[in-house]
Design a protein around this motif. Structure first.
Motif, PDB file in Angstrom:
ATOM      1  N   GLU A   1       1.899  -5.370   8.365  1.00  0.00           N
ATOM      2  CA  GLU A   1       1.010  -5.684   9.693  1.00  0.00           C
ATOM      3  C   GLU A   1      -0.473  -5.563   8.989  1.00  0.00           C
ATOM      4  OE1 GLU A   1       0.992  -3.411  13.227  1.00  0.00           O
ATOM      5  OE2 GLU A   1       3.066  -2.706  12.888  1.00  0.00           O
ATOM      6  N   ARG A   2      -1.233  -6.750   9.489  1.00  0.00           N
ATOM      7  CA  ARG A   2      -2.614  -6.855   9.111  1.00  0.00           C
ATOM      8  C   ARG A   2      -3.603  -5.945  10.247  1.00  0.00           C
ATOM      9  NH1 ARG A   2      -3.129 -12.788   6.689  1.00  0.00           N
ATOM     10  NH2 ARG A   2      -1.568 -12.744   5.078  1.00  0.00           N
ATOM     11  N   TYR A   3      -4.502  -5.341   9.702  1.00  0.00           N
ATOM     12  CA  TYR A   3      -5.422  -4.545  10.700  1.00  0.00           C
ATOM     13  C   TYR A   3      -6.670  -4.484   9.713  1.00  0.00           C
ATOM     14  CZ  TYR A   3      -3.273  -0.603   7.985  1.00  0.00           C
ATOM     15  OH  TYR A   3      -2.880   0.016   6.795  1.00  0.00           O
ATOM     16  N   VAL A   4      -7.712  -4.069  10.651  1.00  0.00           N
ATOM     17  CA  VAL A   4      -8.958  -3.847  10.363  1.00  0.00           C
ATOM     18  C   VAL A   4      -9.324  -2.339  10.469  1.00  0.00           C
ATOM     19  CG1 VAL A   4     -11.636  -4.438  10.623  1.00  0.00           C
ATOM     20  CG2 VAL A   4      -9.945  -6.379  10.801  1.00  0.00           C
ATOM     21  N   LEU A   5     -10.129  -1.675   9.441  1.00  0.00           N
ATOM     22  CA  LEU A   5     -10.332  -0.298   9.299  1.00  0.00           C
ATOM     23  C   LEU A   5     -12.005  -0.424   9.395  1.00  0.00           C
ATOM     24  CD1 LEU A   5      -8.031   0.724   6.535  1.00  0.00           C
ATOM     25  CD2 LEU A   5      -7.712   1.203   8.984  1.00  0.00           C
ATOM     26  N   GLY A   6     -12.483   0.473  10.358  1.00  0.00           N
ATOM     27  CA  GLY A   6     -13.801   0.449  10.672  1.00  0.00           C
ATOM     28  C   GLY A   6     -14.258   2.162  10.421  1.00  0.00           C
ATOM     29  N   ALA A   7     -15.536   2.627  10.686  1.00  0.00           N
ATOM     30  CA  ALA A   7     -16.067   3.656  10.186  1.00  0.00           C
ATOM     31  C   ALA A   7     -15.087   5.122  10.994  1.00  0.00           C
ATOM     32  CB  ALA A   7     -17.481   3.830  10.875  1.00  0.00           C
ATOM     33  N   ASP A   8     -14.593   4.631  12.059  1.00  0.00           N
ATOM     34  CA  ASP A   8     -13.705   5.858  12.581  1.00  0.00           C
ATOM     35  C   ASP A   8     -12.469   5.911  12.643  1.00  0.00           C
ATOM     36  OD1 ASP A   8     -16.328   6.816  13.495  1.00  0.00           O
ATOM     37  OD2 ASP A   8     -16.416   5.802  15.479  1.00  0.00           O
ATOM     38  N   ASP A   9     -12.092   5.238  11.497  1.00  0.00           N
ATOM     39  CA  ASP A   9     -10.613   4.917  11.115  1.00  0.00           C
ATOM     40  C   ASP A   9     -10.169   5.582   9.760  1.00  0.00           C
ATOM     41  OD1 ASP A   9      -9.617   3.339  13.257  1.00  0.00           O
ATOM     42  OD2 ASP A   9     -10.984   1.648  12.517  1.00  0.00           O
ATOM     43  N   ILE A  10      -8.809   6.023   9.723  1.00  0.00           N
ATOM     44  CA  ILE A  10      -8.417   6.720   8.696  1.00  0.00           C
ATOM     45  C   ILE A  10      -7.391   5.615   8.095  1.00  0.00           C
ATOM     46  CG2 ILE A  10      -7.051   8.542   7.667  1.00  0.00           C
ATOM     47  CD1 ILE A  10      -7.754  10.170   9.860  1.00  0.00           C
ATOM     48  N   GLY A  11      -7.641   5.274   6.843  1.00  0.00           N
ATOM     49  CA  GLY A  11      -6.731   4.461   6.057  1.00  0.00           C
ATOM     50  C   GLY A  11      -5.628   5.335   5.174  1.00  0.00           C
ATOM     51  N   VAL A  12      -4.399   5.130   5.319  1.00  0.00           N
ATOM     52  CA  VAL A  12      -3.077   5.773   4.699  1.00  0.00           C
ATOM     53  C   VAL A  12      -2.573   4.515   3.740  1.00  0.00           C
ATOM     54  CG1 VAL A  12      -1.299   7.113   4.609  1.00  0.00           C
ATOM     55  CG2 VAL A  12      -3.190   7.517   6.403  1.00  0.00           C
ATOM     56  N   PHE A  13      -2.270   4.835   2.491  1.00  0.00           N
ATOM     57  CA  PHE A  13      -1.444   4.005   1.609  1.00  0.00           C
ATOM     58  C   PHE A  13      -0.539   4.957   0.716  1.00  0.00           C
ATOM     59  CE2 PHE A  13      -5.439   1.894   2.845  1.00  0.00           C
ATOM     60  CZ  PHE A  13      -5.142   0.812   3.429  1.00  0.00           C
ATOM     61  N   HIS A  14       0.635   4.520   0.786  1.00  0.00           N
ATOM     62  CA  HIS A  14       1.627   5.123  -0.235  1.00  0.00           C
ATOM     63  C   HIS A  14       1.712   4.179  -1.368  1.00  0.00           C
ATOM     64  CE1 HIS A  14       5.086   7.246  -1.676  1.00  0.00           C
ATOM     65  NE2 HIS A  14       5.105   7.940  -0.503  1.00  0.00           N
ATOM     66  N   GLU A  15       1.638   4.791  -2.530  1.00  0.00           N
ATOM     67  CA  GLU A  15       2.011   3.985  -3.900  1.00  0.00           C
ATOM     68  C   GLU A  15       3.224   3.154  -3.896  1.00  0.00           C
ATOM     69  OE1 GLU A  15      -1.065   6.385  -7.159  1.00  0.00           O
ATOM     70  OE2 GLU A  15       1.147   6.416  -7.438  1.00  0.00           O
ATOM     71  N   LEU A  16       4.205   3.657  -3.342  1.00  0.00           N
ATOM     72  CA  LEU A  16       5.505   3.117  -3.408  1.00  0.00           C
ATOM     73  C   LEU A  16       5.824   2.148  -2.360  1.00  0.00           C
ATOM     74  CD1 LEU A  16       7.686   6.137  -4.369  1.00  0.00           C
ATOM     75  CD2 LEU A  16       6.447   4.780  -5.757  1.00  0.00           C
ATOM     76  N   ALA A  17       4.756   1.548  -1.719  1.00  0.00           N
ATOM     77  CA  ALA A  17       4.967   0.608  -0.816  1.00  0.00           C
ATOM     78  C   ALA A  17       3.883  -0.427  -1.130  1.00  0.00           C
ATOM     79  CB  ALA A  17       4.545   1.064   0.896  1.00  0.00           C
ATOM     80  N   PRO A  18       4.457  -1.621  -0.984  1.00  0.00           N
ATOM     81  CA  PRO A  18       3.410  -3.002  -1.235  1.00  0.00           C
ATOM     82  C   PRO A  18       2.226  -3.077  -0.019  1.00  0.00           C
ATOM     83  CG  PRO A  18       5.766  -3.606  -1.417  1.00  0.00           C
ATOM     84  CD  PRO A  18       5.667  -2.241  -0.604  1.00  0.00           C
ATOM     85  N   ARG A  19       1.125  -3.533  -0.460  1.00  0.00           N
ATOM     86  CA  ARG A  19      -0.201  -3.287   0.460  1.00  0.00           C
ATOM     87  C   ARG A  19      -1.109  -4.094   0.031  1.00  0.00           C
ATOM     88  NH1 ARG A  19      -4.066  -0.588  -2.861  1.00  0.00           N
ATOM     89  NH2 ARG A  19      -3.389   1.412  -3.383  1.00  0.00           N
ATOM     90  N   ARG A  20      -2.103  -4.528   0.861  1.00  0.00           N
ATOM     91  CA  ARG A  20      -3.358  -5.190   0.375  1.00  0.00           C
ATOM     92  C   ARG A  20      -4.589  -4.379   1.078  1.00  0.00           C
ATOM     93  NH1 ARG A  20      -3.474 -11.759  -0.078  1.00  0.00           N
ATOM     94  NH2 ARG A  20      -1.589 -11.721  -0.884  1.00  0.00           N
ATOM     95  N   TYR A  21      -5.608  -4.375   0.345  1.00  0.00           N
ATOM     96  CA  TYR A  21      -6.962  -3.528   0.558  1.00  0.00           C
ATOM     97  C   TYR A  21      -7.943  -4.045   0.209  1.00  0.00           C
ATOM     98  CZ  TYR A  21      -9.909   0.567   1.540  1.00  0.00           C
ATOM     99  OH  TYR A  21     -11.067   1.238   1.555  1.00  0.00           O
ATOM    100  N   GLY A  22      -9.097  -4.303   1.157  1.00  0.00           N
ATOM    101  CA  GLY A  22     -10.558  -4.567   0.493  1.00  0.00           C
ATOM    102  C   GLY A  22     -11.552  -4.920   1.394  1.00  0.00           C
ATOM    103  N   TRP A  23     -12.759  -5.229   1.174  1.00  0.00           N
ATOM    104  CA  TRP A  23     -13.708  -5.653   2.094  1.00  0.00           C
ATOM    105  C   TRP A  23     -14.404  -6.819   1.514  1.00  0.00           C
ATOM    106  CZ3 TRP A  23     -13.604  -0.559  -0.269  1.00  0.00           C
ATOM    107  CH2 TRP A  23     -14.523  -0.159  -1.238  1.00  0.00           C
TER     108      TRP A  23
END
Length: 330
Positions: free
Chosen positions: A97-119
């Motif tokens: 799933e694609r989504y946007v993270l703002g100032a009141d959000d928590i981002g969680v990422f597991h190393e053993l799962a593919p993902r994308r992240y940036g700004w």
């Protein structure tokens, strides 16, 4: 500790330095910079608080891409990253799933799962990494929870806790209670992930909510320290337990409620008294802001704890005995 400052590198070396620091601080990833031709800037800082590694990342636009190929080359002890988006709008792709993270959000990422992240543009992020084995939550649970954290009633509580950790990590790193704080943070994150990933009537959710009850009570109390009406009855009511249960839960955690509340309020007062932004705030106003209804009671408690009056504390800690602070008594 400063991990990276690209201002100290030649422009042609910055992409490689960024990639090395990002992969060293995390795991192998592909890193794509938004505008390498106009110059890459970044600053990474890190702290160790108990079992937690804390990171502050400020940089120009980029995207980290972690693929199934990268996952196969994970380190011996992979981690879960829990982040706050402190500047800019962050884009993520996780669990398909694609989504946007703002100032009141928590981002969680597991190393053993593919993902994308940036700004895009200038941005920053602050993150806590927790050893996967210590956290004890399966990869699929983390992935499922990561895209529905706001469905959990614990989201705002954990968000407030993380914001508190971010306030002064250098001080926390040296505190004698750092190990206990690291464990408590891990418990809260575990509770959030379990709560978000499963239905609230699931036995796993009920169990983890019970396990983190003391932490939830303490977090609630910290958020309401400035309220002079804060009472054991109110705290118990907000957590759907009796006053007797409240004392029993905190006793098992080694906490005496009234003394702990006073201690937290006095610590908050110490910060206000030495804050440059509040240099002109009368001692009586400091007392009120920290939940004390009587300035004289505040002064007695302060002197009993620190051996000096609030006014003397302010003078000694700021080193400005001649500062023009409005006179108030006591």
């Amino acid at each position: 500790m400063l991990l990276l400052d690209l201002d100290t590198y030649a422009p042609e070396e910055r992409a490689d330095a960024f990639h090395h620091a990002m992969n060293d601080a995390s795991v192998p990833n592909d890193v794509v910079h938004e505008s390498p031709e106009t110059g890459i800037r970044a600053r990474f800082e890190t702290w160790r608080v108990g079992s937690l590694d804390l990171f502050d990342v400020r940089s120009t636009g980029f995207e980290v891409r972690r693929t199934a190929r990268h996952v196969r080359h994970h380190r011996d002890r992979p981690v879960v990253s829990v982040s706050l988006q402190t500047a800019g709008i962050h884009r993520a792709e996780n669990a398909g799933e694609r989504y946007v993270l703002g100032a009141d959000d928590i981002g969680v990422f597991h190393e053993l799962a593919p993902r994308r992240y940036g700004w895009s543009g200038e941005g920053s992020s602050w993150a806590v990494t927790i050893d996967m084995e210590h956290l004890g939550v399966p990869v699929d649970t983390v992935a499922r929870a990561s895209v529905r954290l706001r469905t959990s009633p614990l989201h705002d509580l954990v968000l407030a806790h993380l914001c508190t950790l971010r306030r002064d990590p250098g001080r926390l790193e040296k505190d004698p209670g750092a190990a206990a704080l690291g464990n408590a943070t891990t418990d809260l994150v575990r509770a959030l992930l379990t709560s978000a990933a499963h239905d609230e009537d699931d036995q796993r959710v009920r169990s983890v909510m019970d396990d983190c009850l003391a932490g939830r009570i303490m977090a609630y109390t910290r958020r309401h320290l400035s309220d002079p009406e804060l009472s054991p009855e109110r705290i118990a009511h907000e957590h759907a337990i009796s006053k007797r249960q409240l004392y029993a839960v905190l006793c098992r955690a080694g906490i005496r409620l009234e003394q702990w509340v006073i201690s937290e309020r006095l610590e908050a007062a110490c910060r206000l008294l030495t804050s440059p932004q509040h240099a002109g705030l009368p001692v009586s106003a400091v007392a009120a802001r920290c939940g004390f209804t009587s300035p004289s009671h505040f002064t007695r408690r302060f002197r009993a704890t620190y051996g000096v009056t609030p006014r003397e504390w302010r003078r000694h800690r700021t080193g400005e005995a001649s500062r023009a602070v409005p006179e108030d008594r006591p």
